[in-house]
Design a protein around this motif. Sequence first.
Motif, PDB file in Angstrom:
ATOM      1  N   LEU A   4       0.722  -1.208  -0.166  1.00 11.09           N
ATOM      2  CA  LEU A   4       0.090   0.073   0.092  1.00 11.09           C
ATOM      3  C   LEU A   4       0.835   1.154  -0.061  1.00 11.09           C
ATOM      4  O   LEU A   4       1.611   1.381   0.811  1.00 11.09           O
ATOM      5  CB  LEU A   4      -0.753  -0.054   1.262  1.00 11.09           C
ATOM      6  N   LEU A   5       0.668   1.915  -0.970  1.00 11.05           N
ATOM      7  CA  LEU A   5       1.519   3.251  -1.091  1.00 11.05           C
ATOM      8  C   LEU A   5       0.288   4.532  -1.114  1.00 11.05           C
ATOM      9  O   LEU A   5      -0.730   4.439  -1.731  1.00 11.05           O
ATOM     10  CB  LEU A   5       2.087   3.438  -2.226  1.00 11.05           C
ATOM     11  N   SER A   6       0.733   5.471  -0.361  1.00 14.99           N
ATOM     12  CA  SER A   6      -0.328   6.607  -0.237  1.00 14.99           C
ATOM     13  C   SER A   6       0.838   8.051  -0.178  1.00 14.99           C
ATOM     14  O   SER A   6       1.486   7.859   0.417  1.00 14.99           O
ATOM     15  CB  SER A   6      -1.310   6.757   1.123  1.00 14.99           C
ATOM     16  N   VAL A   7      -0.082   9.057  -0.738  1.00 11.81           N
ATOM     17  CA  VAL A   7       0.698  10.206  -0.772  1.00 11.81           C
ATOM     18  C   VAL A   7      -0.342  11.242   0.002  1.00 11.81           C
ATOM     19  O   VAL A   7      -1.540  11.406  -0.428  1.00 11.81           O
ATOM     20  CB  VAL A   7       0.916  10.964  -2.079  1.00 11.81           C
ATOM     21  N   ASN A   8       0.244  11.831   1.110  1.00 11.97           N
ATOM     22  CA  ASN A   8      -0.677  13.009   1.733  1.00 11.97           C
ATOM     23  C   ASN A   8      -2.018  12.198   2.192  1.00 11.97           C
ATOM     24  O   ASN A   8      -3.144  12.662   2.423  1.00 11.97           O
ATOM     25  CB  ASN A   8      -1.095  14.192   1.068  1.00 11.97           C
ATOM     26  N   VAL A  17      -2.392   5.624  -3.460  1.00  9.63           N
ATOM     27  CA  VAL A  17      -1.885   5.915  -4.860  1.00  9.63           C
ATOM     28  C   VAL A  17      -1.615   4.360  -5.448  1.00  9.63           C
ATOM     29  O   VAL A  17      -1.472   4.349  -6.817  1.00  9.63           O
ATOM     30  CB  VAL A  17      -0.499   6.694  -5.010  1.00  9.63           C
ATOM     31  N   TYR A  18      -1.453   3.557  -4.716  1.00 12.65           N
ATOM     32  CA  TYR A  18      -1.155   2.067  -5.112  1.00 12.65           C
ATOM     33  C   TYR A  18      -1.418   1.233  -4.302  1.00 12.65           C
ATOM     34  O   TYR A  18      -1.039   1.431  -2.692  1.00 12.65           O
ATOM     35  CB  TYR A  18       0.495   1.992  -5.445  1.00 12.65           C
ATOM     36  N   ASN A  19      -2.377   0.151  -4.232  1.00 19.45           N
ATOM     37  CA  ASN A  19      -2.802  -0.691  -3.630  1.00 19.45           C
ATOM     38  C   ASN A  19      -3.063  -1.974  -4.219  1.00 19.45           C
ATOM     39  O   ASN A  19      -4.225  -2.274  -4.822  1.00 19.45           O
ATOM     40  CB  ASN A  19      -3.954  -0.255  -2.676  1.00 19.45           C
ATOM     41  N   ALA A  20      -1.990  -2.824  -4.581  1.00 18.62           N
ATOM     42  CA  ALA A  20      -2.020  -3.797  -5.546  1.00 18.62           C
ATOM     43  C   ALA A  20      -1.092  -5.191  -5.024  1.00 18.62           C
ATOM     44  O   ALA A  20      -0.394  -4.646  -4.140  1.00 18.62           O
ATOM     45  CB  ALA A  20      -1.777  -3.443  -6.983  1.00 18.62           C
ATOM     46  N   PRO A  21      -1.070  -6.091  -5.534  1.00 14.70           N
ATOM     47  CA  PRO A  21      -0.329  -7.161  -5.471  1.00 14.70           C
ATOM     48  C   PRO A  21       1.138  -6.771  -5.413  1.00 14.70           C
ATOM     49  O   PRO A  21       1.355  -5.896  -6.581  1.00 14.70           O
ATOM     50  CB  PRO A  21      -0.576  -8.431  -6.286  1.00 14.70           C
ATOM     51  N   THR A  22       1.918  -7.244  -4.878  1.00 19.61           N
ATOM     52  CA  THR A  22       3.225  -7.075  -4.919  1.00 19.61           C
ATOM     53  C   THR A  22       3.867  -7.266  -6.326  1.00 19.61           C
ATOM     54  O   THR A  22       3.602  -8.352  -6.813  1.00 19.61           O
ATOM     55  CB  THR A  22       4.197  -7.904  -3.943  1.00 19.61           C
ATOM     56  N   PRO A  23       4.568  -6.573  -7.076  1.00 20.52           N
ATOM     57  CA  PRO A  23       4.986  -6.554  -8.368  1.00 20.52           C
ATOM     58  C   PRO A  23       6.118  -7.685  -8.271  1.00 20.52           C
ATOM     59  O   PRO A  23       6.473  -8.027  -7.096  1.00 20.52           O
ATOM     60  CB  PRO A  23       5.617  -5.406  -8.840  1.00 20.52           C
ATOM     61  N   PRO A  24       6.546  -8.287  -9.232  1.00 20.83           N
ATOM     62  CA  PRO A  24       7.666  -9.519  -9.031  1.00 20.83           C
ATOM     63  C   PRO A  24       8.989  -8.957  -8.288  1.00 20.83           C
ATOM     64  O   PRO A  24       9.189  -7.653  -8.575  1.00 20.83           O
ATOM     65  CB  PRO A  24       8.085  -9.456 -10.695  1.00 20.83           C
ATOM     66  N   ASN A  25       9.424  -9.726  -7.573  1.00 18.48           N
ATOM     67  CA  ASN A  25      10.798  -9.595  -6.855  1.00 18.48           C
ATOM     68  C   ASN A  25      11.544  -8.823  -7.668  1.00 18.48           C
ATOM     69  O   ASN A  25      11.870  -9.078  -8.801  1.00 18.48           O
ATOM     70  CB  ASN A  25      11.132 -10.839  -6.282  1.00 18.48           C
ATOM     71  N   GLY A  26      12.298  -7.837  -6.979  1.00 17.31           N
ATOM     72  CA  GLY A  26      13.300  -7.039  -7.604  1.00 17.31           C
ATOM     73  C   GLY A  26      12.804  -6.146  -8.625  1.00 17.31           C
ATOM     74  O   GLY A  26      13.631  -5.303  -8.945  1.00 17.31           O
ATOM     75  N   SER A  27      11.449  -5.856  -8.719  1.00 17.55           N
ATOM     76  CA  SER A  27      10.955  -4.708  -9.528  1.00 17.55           C
ATOM     77  C   SER A  27      10.638  -3.520  -8.572  1.00 17.55           C
ATOM     78  O   SER A  27      11.159  -3.399  -7.520  1.00 17.55           O
ATOM     79  CB  SER A  27       9.791  -5.431 -10.154  1.00 17.55           C
ATOM     80  N   PHE A  28      10.268  -2.726  -9.402  1.00 16.24           N
ATOM     81  CA  PHE A  28       9.994  -1.454  -8.819  1.00 16.24           C
ATOM     82  C   PHE A  28       8.552  -0.875  -8.872  1.00 16.24           C
ATOM     83  O   PHE A  28       7.783  -1.277  -9.851  1.00 16.24           O
ATOM     84  CB  PHE A  28      11.109  -0.123  -9.285  1.00 16.24           C
TER      85      PHE A  28
END
Length: 110
Positions: free
Chosen positions: A50-54, A58-69
């Motif tokens: 989970l990512l949020s700004v203020n 802004v992002y709430n999804a399954p983890t992208p593949p390991n080592g990605s961004f």
Amino acid sequence: VGPQPGTPVTIIEETDYPFDGKVQFTVQLAKPTQFKLYLRVPGWSRNAILLSVNGQVVYNAPTPPNGSFVIIDRIWMNNDQLSITIPMSIRMKTWTQNHNATSIHYGPLT
């Protein structure tokens, strides 16, 4: 792509990582500036992040593949707060080549 040349950016990180999966960043800059912020996904992460700004998600999804961004591309304002939550789970691994030894992992900790 980063900020326009000559635009200094300071990012302050607050966290108890690796004992907690929450990290908060404060972006400091003199004027609003658009740039991409790349956040690497840890290889141990198995659940949705989970990512949020203020306070706005802004992002709430399954983890992208390991080592990605995960990439956040936006116009950043002074004192914007970016929060990331990476749920830490307990995993067990058996090492067959080492007399079936077992290790226990909690997030990045072993």
